[in-house]
Design a protein around this motif. Structure first.
Motif, PDB file in Angstrom:
ATOM      1  N   SER A 167     -31.491  -0.220  13.722  1.00  0.00           N
ATOM      2  CA  SER A 167     -31.445  -1.648  13.395  1.00  0.00           C
ATOM      3  C   SER A 167     -32.216  -2.459  14.413  1.00  0.00           C
ATOM      4  N   VAL A 168     -32.794  -3.527  13.950  1.00  0.00           N
ATOM      5  CA  VAL A 168     -33.490  -4.470  14.813  1.00  0.00           C
ATOM      6  C   VAL A 168     -33.007  -5.871  14.461  1.00  0.00           C
ATOM      7  N   ASN A 169     -32.670  -6.653  15.444  1.00  0.00           N
ATOM      8  CA  ASN A 169     -32.218  -8.022  15.219  1.00  0.00           C
ATOM      9  C   ASN A 169     -33.404  -8.892  14.831  1.00  0.00           C
ATOM     10  N   TRP A 170     -33.307  -9.488  13.648  1.00  0.00           N
ATOM     11  CA  TRP A 170     -34.420 -10.306  13.143  1.00  0.00           C
ATOM     12  C   TRP A 170     -34.694 -11.499  14.038  1.00  0.00           C
ATOM     13  N   ASN A 171     -33.644 -12.030  14.685  1.00  0.00           N
ATOM     14  CA  ASN A 171     -33.822 -13.208  15.521  1.00  0.00           C
ATOM     15  C   ASN A 171     -34.649 -12.921  16.763  1.00  0.00           C
ATOM     16  N   SER A 172     -34.797 -11.628  17.095  1.00  0.00           N
ATOM     17  CA  SER A 172     -35.498 -11.296  18.334  1.00  0.00           C
ATOM     18  C   SER A 172     -36.993 -11.418  18.213  1.00  0.00           C
ATOM     19  N   PHE A 173     -37.514 -11.694  17.027  1.00  0.00           N
ATOM     20  CA  PHE A 173     -38.955 -11.753  16.826  1.00  0.00           C
ATOM     21  C   PHE A 173     -39.417 -13.188  16.592  1.00  0.00           C
ATOM     22  N   SER A 174     -40.598 -13.471  17.098  1.00  0.00           N
ATOM     23  CA  SER A 174     -41.265 -14.735  16.811  1.00  0.00           C
ATOM     24  C   SER A 174     -42.691 -14.425  16.413  1.00  0.00           C
ATOM     25  N   ASP A 175     -43.423 -15.432  16.002  1.00  0.00           N
ATOM     26  CA  ASP A 175     -44.786 -15.210  15.530  1.00  0.00           C
ATOM     27  C   ASP A 175     -45.678 -14.620  16.616  1.00  0.00           C
ATOM     28  N   ASP A 176     -45.400 -14.893  17.853  1.00  0.00           N
ATOM     29  CA  ASP A 176     -46.257 -14.430  18.946  1.00  0.00           C
ATOM     30  C   ASP A 176     -45.694 -13.209  19.664  1.00  0.00           C
ATOM     31  N   ASP A 177     -44.566 -12.692  19.167  1.00  0.00           N
ATOM     32  CA  ASP A 177     -43.947 -11.556  19.851  1.00  0.00           C
ATOM     33  C   ASP A 177     -44.634 -10.256  19.449  1.00  0.00           C
ATOM     34  N   GLU A 178     -44.647  -9.293  20.380  1.00  0.00           N
ATOM     35  CA  GLU A 178     -45.071  -7.921  20.107  1.00  0.00           C
ATOM     36  C   GLU A 178     -44.002  -6.984  20.637  1.00  0.00           C
ATOM     37  N   ILE A 179     -43.863  -5.848  19.950  1.00  0.00           N
ATOM     38  CA  ILE A 179     -42.858  -4.879  20.395  1.00  0.00           C
ATOM     39  C   ILE A 179     -43.351  -4.196  21.653  1.00  0.00           C
ATOM     40  N   ASP A 180     -42.606  -4.274  22.707  1.00  0.00           N
ATOM     41  CA  ASP A 180     -42.969  -3.661  23.988  1.00  0.00           C
ATOM     42  C   ASP A 180     -42.374  -2.264  24.057  1.00  0.00           C
ATOM     43  N   PRO A 181     -43.224  -1.211  24.150  1.00  0.00           N
ATOM     44  CA  PRO A 181     -42.683   0.148  24.211  1.00  0.00           C
ATOM     45  C   PRO A 181     -41.846   0.421  25.439  1.00  0.00           C
ATOM     46  N   GLU A 182     -41.858  -0.464  26.396  1.00  0.00           N
ATOM     47  CA  GLU A 182     -41.057  -0.278  27.599  1.00  0.00           C
ATOM     48  C   GLU A 182     -39.721  -1.007  27.517  1.00  0.00           C
ATOM     49  N   ASP A 183     -39.415  -1.656  26.337  1.00  0.00           N
ATOM     50  CA  ASP A 183     -38.132  -2.345  26.201  1.00  0.00           C
ATOM     51  C   ASP A 183     -36.992  -1.377  26.478  1.00  0.00           C
ATOM     52  N   LYS A 184     -36.031  -1.787  27.239  1.00  0.00           N
ATOM     53  CA  LYS A 184     -34.895  -0.958  27.598  1.00  0.00           C
ATOM     54  C   LYS A 184     -33.642  -1.780  27.363  1.00  0.00           C
ATOM     55  N   PRO A 185     -32.612  -1.190  26.804  1.00  0.00           N
ATOM     56  CA  PRO A 185     -32.449   0.220  26.439  1.00  0.00           C
ATOM     57  C   PRO A 185     -32.730   0.473  24.966  1.00  0.00           C
ATOM     58  N   GLY A 186     -33.443  -0.402  24.271  1.00  0.00           N
ATOM     59  CA  GLY A 186     -33.652  -0.268  22.839  1.00  0.00           C
ATOM     60  C   GLY A 186     -34.418   0.970  22.459  1.00  0.00           C
ATOM     61  N   PRO A 187     -34.442   1.258  21.168  1.00  0.00           N
ATOM     62  CA  PRO A 187     -35.069   2.485  20.686  1.00  0.00           C
ATOM     63  C   PRO A 187     -36.581   2.499  20.827  1.00  0.00           C
ATOM     64  N   ASN A 188     -37.177   1.439  21.326  1.00  0.00           N
ATOM     65  CA  ASN A 188     -38.624   1.420  21.493  1.00  0.00           C
ATOM     66  C   ASN A 188     -39.071   1.910  22.862  1.00  0.00           C
ATOM     67  N   SER A 189     -38.157   2.205  23.734  1.00  0.00           N
ATOM     68  CA  SER A 189     -38.542   2.612  25.075  1.00  0.00           C
ATOM     69  C   SER A 189     -39.052   4.043  25.082  1.00  0.00           C
ATOM     70  N   LYS A 190     -39.888   4.355  26.089  1.00  0.00           N
ATOM     71  CA  LYS A 190     -40.406   5.713  26.232  1.00  0.00           C
ATOM     72  C   LYS A 190     -39.284   6.701  26.499  1.00  0.00           C
ATOM     73  N   VAL A 191     -38.264   6.269  27.197  1.00  0.00           N
ATOM     74  CA  VAL A 191     -37.131   7.136  27.470  1.00  0.00           C
ATOM     75  C   VAL A 191     -36.477   7.570  26.166  1.00  0.00           C
ATOM     76  N   TYR A 192     -36.370   6.624  25.249  1.00  0.00           N
ATOM     77  CA  TYR A 192     -35.752   6.945  23.957  1.00  0.00           C
ATOM     78  C   TYR A 192     -36.551   8.008  23.221  1.00  0.00           C
ATOM     79  N   TYR A 193     -37.863   7.854  23.214  1.00  0.00           N
ATOM     80  CA  TYR A 193     -38.667   8.799  22.446  1.00  0.00           C
ATOM     81  C   TYR A 193     -38.723  10.182  23.094  1.00  0.00           C
ATOM     82  N   THR A 194     -38.565  10.267  24.410  1.00  0.00           N
ATOM     83  CA  THR A 194     -38.439  11.568  25.054  1.00  0.00           C
ATOM     84  C   THR A 194     -37.127  12.233  24.646  1.00  0.00           C
ATOM     85  N   ALA A 195     -36.049  11.441  24.637  1.00  0.00           N
ATOM     86  CA  ALA A 195     -34.768  11.965  24.165  1.00  0.00           C
ATOM     87  C   ALA A 195     -34.853  12.348  22.692  1.00  0.00           C
TER      88      ALA A 195
END
Length: 674
Positions: free
Chosen positions: A86-114
């Motif tokens: 799940s992703v919270n819709w409120n967390s996005f804006s027109d100028d936002d980009e998903i940061d692969p280093e976001d922690k502890p969300g599923p977009n972090s590199k740590v998550y993808y290693t796990a």
């Protein structure tokens, strides 16, 4: 829409498909709202995470399906081939980009290693299940369907080893990883899970210790049992198993521990320094690394076992050769030229830690080899061979067989000499270690091993104990004792103690030699005298005392030669030496040496006396030879004795000879001219 709560669906679609999807959603009608495409910043790509559900390449896009609940919230289903997130819709804006280093969300590199550890673990558990359940059930069903068992249950258990215990262990690990990844936002760590299971990974050592035996037993069972072989092939051919051989699945557990180590190392690299999961992960890595050391050593033994099996399949003869031994390793193999008494033979050589085998290729495919000789390394010597007839040569001397070898390049020669010397050194060290252990356990009073000193191996008497390399017939033209020349009627004989060539009169003796299990055989007079002297002094082997002279007619000895001719080939410092073709009446290849302003002519390069000696002062060197287009010819001319014509192998060789001869006729040495 940003004020509404909802989830997004991630789909892989082309530009046309995404427009069609938007149109379909619009036609469906969601409370009269027009579908709004996602912000362009959500369509960005990244090179960091190939497995990301939110980051795509190759013209892949995101779309959103929205459902409005009765409470006015925006809901959706996450569509994918694995778990939902799940992703919270409120967390996005027109100028936002998903940061692969976001922690502890599923977009972090740590998550993808796990996530990678979870994915590989799921595949691994499927392989274990295939072995423990599917294959076992297939064999047991076949046993029930036939009067005679296709494969004995005891044999099946030996092949599968403790794969059932590993399946239970790793199924538990898989379940914990799945639960942890499903709630990653709440508890983003896996180090504690790996640490809890790390002590039990020692179970893999039992499987790997049995792995070599399991593969061997599987192969033997397929060869001996046609029904079992057909069952295995049918099992492997099933599409759901990817048409992989059964041995590939048996190899999976042996490779899993090193894989755990690599995944955990990658996980620690991506884990922040201040993470509360670092301590557990580092402890788990230490435990897994200890198991991996043992596993890697076992895998090296497995690789060596495979190499031995491959070599054994290539070899035939020698009473059903068996190379499989826990302490034996294949060090080097390759084709070398073996110089026998009368010919040069290409032979395939296999060097092991305790053995040297050479074999001949079996035509027409030449992929199989017939074993000619097995030579133990005990008592073996390797000598750099200096022989003009053997290019890049070396000499093997052993207790059972000795011979000369030639290689194609100098590098290949050095490679074989290095491998042989290393093997001999390692073998001697192992023998010394065994002798030290025996001596220390059986004889503590002698003090031979004081302060840990190494007991030396008892020296072996060379004469009669080691098989001598026989001198090839093309290396000598006369008896190496009395200098009588060999002819059609005056045959040559090899001394079985030294390997040199003699006439019948000089080799008319018999002696019992140790390397031939004390069989009586022909020896020369010099070796006979040496063995007799050893016997008189009490230094001879107790089994070598029986000797007798052969009852043969001794031929007439040749007349003594002048002292100037009583010189041996290749025993002095020469200005130049080598084979040249000499013409007096006909061309004849002979060995020539220039030393002390004289030219010595020998029949062969191992002759013990010269056929002719020419004092060079007073001669003239003619080069190039008139009326000859061949610039590899040159001439020695003397007003009183006539001339001699020589021919070298090449123009460069001829030039070297001409330079040395020109200095010699002027009473100048090569060093003086330089």
């Amino acid at each position: 829409e940003r004020g509404l709560q909802g989830r997004i669906i991630v789909k892989s679609m082309s530009i046309v498909e995404i427009n069609e999807e938007i149109g379909i959603n619009s036609a469906a009608g969601c409370m009269g709202m027009q579908p709004t495409p996602l912000p362009r910043n959500l369509l960005s790509t990244s090179d960091h995470d190939q497995d990301s559900r939110f980051l795509f390449k190759n013209r892949t896009f995101l779309s959103v399906e929205r459902e409005v609940s009765s409470t006015g919230s925006l809901s959706s289903q996450y569509s994918g081939d694995s778990d939902s997130r799940s992703v919270n819709w409120n967390s996005f804006s027109d100028d936002d980009e998903i940061d692969p280093e976001d922690k502890p969300g599923p977009n972090s590199k740590v998550y993808y290693t796990a996530k990678e550890m979870l994915t590989t673990e799921r595949t691994f558990v499927k392989a274990l299940t295939l072995l423990d359940k599917d294959f076992r059930q297939a064999v047991l069903s076949a046993n029930r369907a036939h009067d005679k068992p296709v494969l004995a249950e005891e044999t099946l258990n030996t092949i599968l080893s403790n794969v059932g215990s590993l399946r239970i262990l790793n199924s538990g690990l898989l379940s914990q990883l799945e639960d942890r990844l499903a709630t990653w936002n709440l508890n983003p760590k896996i180090g504690d899970i790996i640490l809890s299971i790390a002590p039990f990974l020692k179970m893999y050592t039992e499987y790997i210790g049995n792995f070599e035996k399991a593969l061997n037993l599987l192969e033997e069972s397929c060869k001996k049992n046609k029904l079992f072989d057909e069952l295995v092939k049918e099992f492997e051919a099933h599409p759901i198993r990817g048409s992989l051989p059964l041995s590939s699945y048996l190899l999976e557990p042996a490779q899993r521990i090193p894989r755990y180590k690599l995944l955990l190392q990658d996980y620690l690299k991506r884990l922040p320094e201040d993470s509360d999961d670092r301590a557990n992960s580092e402890k788990a890595l230490v435990l897994i690394s200890k198991v991996a050391v043992h596993v890697n050593e076992s895998m090296r033994q497995v690789d060596n076992f495979k190499k031995l099996m491959e070599v054994q399949k290539k070899l035939t003869g020698d009473g059903g050769i068996n190379l499989i031994s826990p302490s034996r390793k294949l060090l080097l193999e390759g084709e070398l030229l073996k110089y026998s008494r009368k010919e040069i033979q290409p032979r395939m050589f296999f060097l092991f830690t305790d053995l040297l085998i050479y074999a001949s290729a079996i035509p027409p495919a030449n992929s199989m080899y017939k074993v000619i000789k097995r030579i133990p390394l005990h008592g073996m010597k390797v000598i750099d061979l200096d022989d003009p007839e053997v290019k890049h040569g070396l000499q093997i001397i052993s207790t059972s067989k000795s011979f000369r070898l030639g290689t194609t390049t100098k590098e290949e020669k050095m490679q074989w000499m290095q491998a042989l010397n290393d093997a001999l050194a390692e073998y001697k060290a192992s023998v010394q270690s065994r002798e030290r252990y025996i001596s220390s356990s059986t004889d503590d009073l002698d003090g031979e091993l004081c302060n840990g000193a190494t007991k030396a191996i008892k020296p072996v008497e060379p004469l009669g104990h080691l098989a001598p390399p026989w001198l090839p017939d093309n290396c000598v033209s006369m008896c190496m004792m009395c200098s009588v020349r060999f002819t059609v009627t005056r045959r040559r004989h090899h001394c079985r103690a030294c390997g040199k060539e003699f006439c019948s009169a000089c080799s008319s003796y018999l002696a019992a030699l140790k390397y031939q299990d004390y069989k009586m055989d022909r020896v020369c007079q010099k070796c006979y005298d040496t063995l007799t002297e050893l016997e008189t002094d009490g230094r001879a082997d107790k089994y070598t005392t029986t000797r007798k002279q052969m009852t043969i007619r001794s031929p007439t000895k040749p007349k003594p030669k002048p002292a100037v001719l009583e010189v041996k080939a290749r025993e002095r410092n020469c200005e130049i030496s080598g084979y040249l073709e000499v013409k007096k009446r006909n061309w004849k290849k002979q060995w020539l040496e220039v030393a002390e302003f004289a030219l010595y002519v020998f029949g062969k390069h191992e002759d013990v006396s010269s056929k002719r000696s020419i004092s060079l002062p007073g001669y003239a060197v003619i080069y190039p030879v008139p009326d000859s287009k061949n610039r590899s010819k040159f001439c020695l001319s003397h007003p009183g004795t006539g001339s001699l014509l020589f021919k070298a192998d090449s123009e460069d060789v001829a030039m070297k000879w001409v330079k040395v001869l020109q200095n010699a006729v002027r009473l100048k040495s090569t060093t003086d001219s330089d």
